[in-house]
Design a protein around this motif. Structure first.
Motif, PDB file in Angstrom:
ATOM      1  N   GLU A 149      15.521   5.643   4.631  1.00  0.00           N
ATOM      2  CA  GLU A 149      16.153   6.917   4.799  1.00  0.00           C
ATOM      3  C   GLU A 149      16.815   7.204   6.089  1.00  0.00           C
ATOM      4  O   GLU A 149      18.137   7.642   6.167  1.00  0.00           O
ATOM      5  N   SER A 189       0.984  -1.169  -0.031  1.00  0.00           N
ATOM      6  CA  SER A 189      -0.036  -0.183   0.005  1.00  0.00           C
ATOM      7  C   SER A 189       0.704   1.207  -0.058  1.00  0.00           C
ATOM      8  O   SER A 189       1.952   1.032   0.341  1.00  0.00           O
ATOM      9  N   LEU A 190       0.305   2.404  -0.344  1.00  0.00           N
ATOM     10  CA  LEU A 190       0.862   3.719  -0.562  1.00  0.00           C
ATOM     11  C   LEU A 190       1.594   3.973   1.103  1.00  0.00           C
ATOM     12  O   LEU A 190       2.585   4.364   1.198  1.00  0.00           O
ATOM     13  N   GLU A 191       0.727   3.612   2.244  1.00  0.00           N
ATOM     14  CA  GLU A 191       1.284   3.700   3.577  1.00  0.00           C
ATOM     15  C   GLU A 191       2.471   2.935   3.794  1.00  0.00           C
ATOM     16  O   GLU A 191       3.614   3.335   4.703  1.00  0.00           O
ATOM     17  N   GLU A 192       2.594   1.787   3.221  1.00  0.00           N
ATOM     18  CA  GLU A 192       3.766   0.802   3.498  1.00  0.00           C
ATOM     19  C   GLU A 192       4.892   1.410   2.644  1.00  0.00           C
ATOM     20  O   GLU A 192       5.955   1.076   3.431  1.00  0.00           O
ATOM     21  N   LEU A 193       4.701   2.044   1.608  1.00  0.00           N
ATOM     22  CA  LEU A 193       5.714   2.399   0.926  1.00  0.00           C
ATOM     23  C   LEU A 193       6.269   3.649   1.563  1.00  0.00           C
ATOM     24  O   LEU A 193       7.633   3.811   1.652  1.00  0.00           O
ATOM     25  N   HIS A 194       5.506   4.572   2.084  1.00  0.00           N
ATOM     26  CA  HIS A 194       6.140   5.768   2.691  1.00  0.00           C
ATOM     27  C   HIS A 194       6.865   5.366   4.134  1.00  0.00           C
ATOM     28  O   HIS A 194       7.909   5.926   4.420  1.00  0.00           O
ATOM     29  N   SER A 195       5.992   4.282   4.855  1.00  0.00           N
ATOM     30  CA  SER A 195       6.814   3.714   6.090  1.00  0.00           C
ATOM     31  C   SER A 195       8.116   3.244   5.704  1.00  0.00           C
ATOM     32  O   SER A 195       9.201   3.374   6.256  1.00  0.00           O
ATOM     33  N   SER A 196       8.471   2.285   4.716  1.00  0.00           N
ATOM     34  CA  SER A 196       9.605   1.793   4.041  1.00  0.00           C
ATOM     35  C   SER A 196      10.627   2.924   3.794  1.00  0.00           C
ATOM     36  O   SER A 196      11.795   2.693   3.901  1.00  0.00           O
ATOM     37  N   HIS A 197      10.253   3.818   2.842  1.00  0.00           N
ATOM     38  CA  HIS A 197      10.830   5.093   2.474  1.00  0.00           C
ATOM     39  C   HIS A 197      11.553   5.595   3.640  1.00  0.00           C
ATOM     40  O   HIS A 197      12.867   6.163   3.802  1.00  0.00           O
ATOM     41  N   TYR A 198      10.739   5.891   4.784  1.00  0.00           N
ATOM     42  CA  TYR A 198      10.846   6.700   5.990  1.00  0.00           C
ATOM     43  C   TYR A 198      12.362   6.026   6.537  1.00  0.00           C
ATOM     44  O   TYR A 198      13.301   6.227   6.942  1.00  0.00           O
TER      45      TYR A 198
END
Length: 128
Positions: free
Chosen positions: A26, A14-23
């Motif tokens: 980083e 999901s988009l939320e999982e991608l944001h979490s993974s990106h964070y």
């Protein structure tokens, strides 16, 4: 047909999982020294381009995993000095303050023998 749709839903993040993974990625990368950060970025870019031989691709993946493992599980020296946590440092400072206060509260004549005058005063006070 429903099983295929369910599998697709499970396999695509999901988009939320991608944001979490990106964070997380980083945050992880910022902990790396600059030369290692550059090396890891280069390795990942090379892998993303594709078209590599299996042997070279495996070698690059292995090096990237070594970098990640080095941060997640750093090699411990033979004689590791324990790292103090913030709460341990705070507790240590508190104990030092208590000891300093106890020393300051002791009377000047602590541990010294009583004079005859002091003994007489004590006897008079005890009789009263």
């Amino acid at each position: 047909m429903n099983i295929v749709k369910q599998r697709q839903q499970l396999s695509s993040p999901s988009l939320e999982e991608l944001h979490s993974s990106h964070y997380l990625l980083e945050a992880f990368i910022t902990t790396l020294p600059s030369h290692t950060r550059k090396e890891l970025a280069g390795l990942l870019q090379t892998l993303s381009k594709g078209g590599l031989s299996q042997e070279l691709s495996d070698s690059i993946r292995q090096r990237a995993l070594q970098i990640v493992s080095g941060i997640c599980k750093p090699d411990l020296p033979q004689e590791q000095v324990p790292v103090e946590t913030a709460s341990q440092k705070y507790q240590k400072r508190q104990n030092e303050r208590r000891q300093r206060n106890r020393r300051q509260r002791q009377p000047v004549n602590s541990g010294k023998p009583w004079t005859t005058e002091q003994e007489q005063i004590l006897r008079v006070l005890a009789e009263q």
